[in-house]
Write a protein that holds these residues in place. Structure first.
Motif, PDB file in Angstrom:
ATOM      1  N   GLY A  40     101.909 -29.720 -14.630  1.00 30.60           N
ATOM      2  CA  GLY A  40     102.494 -31.047 -14.649  1.00 30.60           C
ATOM      3  C   GLY A  40     101.507 -32.187 -14.717  1.00 30.60           C
ATOM      4  O   GLY A  40     101.898 -33.357 -14.644  1.00 30.60           O
ATOM      5  N   SER A  41     100.217 -31.877 -14.875  1.00 30.63           N
ATOM      6  CA  SER A  41      99.202 -32.940 -14.902  1.00 30.63           C
ATOM      7  C   SER A  41      99.090 -33.624 -16.259  1.00 30.63           C
ATOM      8  O   SER A  41      98.393 -34.631 -16.382  1.00 30.63           O
ATOM      9  N   GLY A  42      99.744 -33.076 -17.293  1.00 30.63           N
ATOM     10  CA  GLY A  42      99.715 -33.706 -18.610  1.00 30.63           C
ATOM     11  C   GLY A  42      98.829 -33.035 -19.632  1.00 30.63           C
ATOM     12  O   GLY A  42      98.643 -33.551 -20.740  1.00 30.63           O
ATOM     13  N   LYS A  43      98.309 -31.850 -19.303  1.00 30.78           N
ATOM     14  CA  LYS A  43      97.371 -31.163 -20.198  1.00 30.78           C
ATOM     15  C   LYS A  43      97.992 -30.843 -21.551  1.00 30.78           C
ATOM     16  O   LYS A  43      97.450 -31.190 -22.614  1.00 30.78           O
ATOM     17  N   THR A  44      99.119 -30.144 -21.529  1.00 32.76           N
ATOM     18  CA  THR A  44      99.760 -29.732 -22.783  1.00 32.76           C
ATOM     19  C   THR A  44     100.296 -30.937 -23.542  1.00 32.76           C
ATOM     20  O   THR A  44     100.264 -30.969 -24.777  1.00 32.76           O
ATOM     21  N   THR A  45     100.766 -31.940 -22.830  1.00 29.97           N
ATOM     22  CA  THR A  45     101.205 -33.167 -23.487  1.00 29.97           C
ATOM     23  C   THR A  45     100.058 -33.781 -24.283  1.00 29.97           C
ATOM     24  O   THR A  45     100.228 -34.182 -25.440  1.00 29.97           O
ATOM     25  N   ALA A  46      98.877 -33.845 -23.679  1.00 35.84           N
ATOM     26  CA  ALA A  46      97.709 -34.387 -24.374  1.00 35.84           C
ATOM     27  C   ALA A  46      97.390 -33.568 -25.624  1.00 35.84           C
ATOM     28  O   ALA A  46      97.081 -34.122 -26.687  1.00 35.84           O
ATOM     29  N   LEU A  47      97.480 -32.244 -25.506  1.00 36.30           N
ATOM     30  CA  LEU A  47      97.191 -31.380 -26.644  1.00 36.30           C
ATOM     31  C   LEU A  47      98.165 -31.638 -27.795  1.00 36.30           C
ATOM     32  O   LEU A  47      97.771 -31.734 -28.960  1.00 36.30           O
ATOM     33  N   LYS A  48      99.445 -31.779 -27.467  1.00 35.58           N
ATOM     34  CA  LYS A  48     100.469 -31.965 -28.497  1.00 35.58           C
ATOM     35  C   LYS A  48     100.348 -33.316 -29.199  1.00 35.58           C
ATOM     36  O   LYS A  48     100.861 -33.482 -30.315  1.00 35.58           O
ATOM     37  N   LEU A  49      99.684 -34.263 -28.570  1.00 34.46           N
ATOM     38  CA  LEU A  49      99.461 -35.545 -29.228  1.00 34.46           C
ATOM     39  C   LEU A  49      98.508 -35.414 -30.414  1.00 34.46           C
ATOM     40  O   LEU A  49      98.599 -36.176 -31.379  1.00 34.46           O
ATOM     41  N   VAL A  50      97.605 -34.433 -30.338  1.00 41.28           N
ATOM     42  CA  VAL A  50      96.562 -34.320 -31.365  1.00 41.28           C
ATOM     43  C   VAL A  50      97.139 -33.900 -32.705  1.00 41.28           C
ATOM     44  O   VAL A  50      96.700 -34.391 -33.759  1.00 41.28           O
ATOM     45  N   ASN A  51      98.110 -32.989 -32.710  1.00 42.82           N
ATOM     46  CA  ASN A  51      98.701 -32.573 -33.992  1.00 42.82           C
ATOM     47  C   ASN A  51     100.096 -33.171 -34.203  1.00 42.82           C
ATOM     48  O   ASN A  51     100.885 -32.664 -34.984  1.00 42.82           O
ATOM     49  N   ARG A  52     100.348 -34.251 -33.482  1.00 39.91           N
ATOM     50  CA  ARG A  52     101.546 -35.074 -33.673  1.00 39.91           C
ATOM     51  C   ARG A  52     102.847 -34.327 -33.374  1.00 39.91           C
ATOM     52  O   ARG A  52     103.893 -34.640 -33.935  1.00 39.91           O
ATOM     53  N   TRP A  71      98.926 -40.290 -40.068  1.00 40.71           N
ATOM     54  CA  TRP A  71      98.777 -38.999 -40.735  1.00 40.71           C
ATOM     55  C   TRP A  71     100.143 -38.488 -41.197  1.00 40.71           C
ATOM     56  O   TRP A  71     101.151 -38.657 -40.503  1.00 40.71           O
ATOM     57  N   ASP A  72     100.176 -37.795 -42.331  1.00 45.72           N
ATOM     58  CA  ASP A  72     101.334 -36.968 -42.659  1.00 45.72           C
ATOM     59  C   ASP A  72     101.340 -35.801 -41.670  1.00 45.72           C
ATOM     60  O   ASP A  72     100.325 -35.088 -41.542  1.00 45.72           O
ATOM     61  N   PRO A  73     102.435 -35.582 -40.931  1.00 44.23           N
ATOM     62  CA  PRO A  73     102.425 -34.564 -39.877  1.00 44.23           C
ATOM     63  C   PRO A  73     102.049 -33.165 -40.363  1.00 44.23           C
ATOM     64  O   PRO A  73     101.299 -32.455 -39.687  1.00 44.23           O
ATOM     65  N   ILE A  74     102.566 -32.767 -41.516  1.00 47.02           N
ATOM     66  CA  ILE A  74     102.275 -31.417 -42.021  1.00 47.02           C
ATOM     67  C   ILE A  74     100.796 -31.287 -42.366  1.00 47.02           C
ATOM     68  O   ILE A  74     100.137 -30.299 -42.016  1.00 47.02           O
ATOM     69  N   ARG A  75     100.259 -32.285 -43.038  1.00 47.37           N
ATOM     70  CA  ARG A  75      98.838 -32.243 -43.404  1.00 47.37           C
ATOM     71  C   ARG A  75      97.962 -32.222 -42.150  1.00 47.37           C
ATOM     72  O   ARG A  75      96.971 -31.490 -42.088  1.00 47.37           O
ATOM     73  N   LEU A  76      98.330 -33.021 -41.161  1.00 52.75           N
ATOM     74  CA  LEU A  76      97.559 -33.044 -39.918  1.00 52.75           C
ATOM     75  C   LEU A  76      97.575 -31.674 -39.248  1.00 52.75           C
ATOM     76  O   LEU A  76      96.535 -31.186 -38.796  1.00 52.75           O
TER      77      LEU A  76
END
Length: 253
Positions: A40-52, A71-76
């Motif tokens: 619940g500290s936000g780790k996975t949330t931070a990760l998911k921000l990187v690939n939109r 970014w185009d989400p698919i290309r990212l």
């Protein structure tokens, strides 16, 4: 070195809850930054921000000099190999088809795809002649994770995202895959963002550790610096490490 991934005063609100607050962090080319923290500290949330997979509520996440919102989400997502628990393999595809999926979508020639699949299976210590035509259900947990890592590397993306990839594995398999991760990092030099709640894993794999607590960054340090840090949250994690060792010693004695 230049930052491949940058969090710039990023906040995320989900369902009325503040998950991340004012997070700023640079991930330099070629390094492995471990996002360490409690559930619940936000780790996975931070990760998911990187690939939109998620967008920030405030601030910006910048990848290769461009905000993820531009970014185009698919290309990212094709620029970021993604590995999660159990590998996230498609059950109806063979090992070869799983690994070759993104190169096939990118229009690689079949011969080049097969060459790349064979090369990567050798790198993750799964002999191609034994594993090419197997389906995920015929693999152990450790083998699925090895295929997941191979798939993440298949199209030679500049960055890799790991969401607790070894968390569901037994300790011996976990250690073996950590060793393999370090070898592959030396071989390919990829930039990696690696989520874990295991301080041992963070100390072993990270070039830097970003400790998250209550939605913010509590500490960013190299493993050696982390062991000397004065933060109470760092001390909590390290105390847990000491407690495990003392419990083992007590049980053995």
């Amino acid at each position: 070195m230049s930052a491949l991934i940058s969090f710039k005063q990023v906040s995320v609100n989900l369902g009325g809850l503040s998950v991340l607050r004012d997070v700023s962090l640079d991930v330099e080319s070629g390094e492995t930054v471990v996002l360490l923290g409690r559930s619940g500290s936000g780790k996975t949330t931070a990760l998911k921000l990187v690939n939109r997979l998620l967008l920030p509520s405030a601030g910006h996440v910048v990848v290769e000099g461009t905000s993820t919102t531009a970014w185009d989400p698919i290309r990212l997502r094709r620029r970021a190999g993604y590995v999660m628990q159990e590998g996230g393999l498609f059950p109806h595809l063979t090992v070869a088809q799983n690994i070759g999926l993104v190169p096939r979508l990118l229009g690689w020639a079949p011969g080049d795809i097969r060459k790349r699949v064979d090369e990567l299976l050798v790198q993750v210590e799964l002999p191609p002649d034994k594993f090419l035509e197997r389906y995920p259900r015929h693999l152990s947990g450790g083998q699925r994770q090895r295929v997941g890592i191979a798939r993440a590397l298949a199209a030679d993306p500049p960055m890799l995202l790991f969401d607790e990839p070894f968390g569901a594995l037994d300790p011996v398999t976990r250690f073996e895959l950590q060793r393999q991760f370090l070898r592959l990092r030396r071989e390919y030099g990829k930039t990696s963002l690696f989520v874990t709640h295991d301080v041992r894993e963070a100390l072993r794999l990270g070039t830097r550790i970003a400790l998250l607590a209550n939605g913010g960054i509590d500490c960013v340090a190299s493993p050696a610096e982390f062991l000397r840090a004065s933060s109470p949250e760092v001390h909590t994690f390290l105390a847990g490490l000491d407690l495990i060792e003392k419990e083992v010693d007590r049980d053995v004695l």
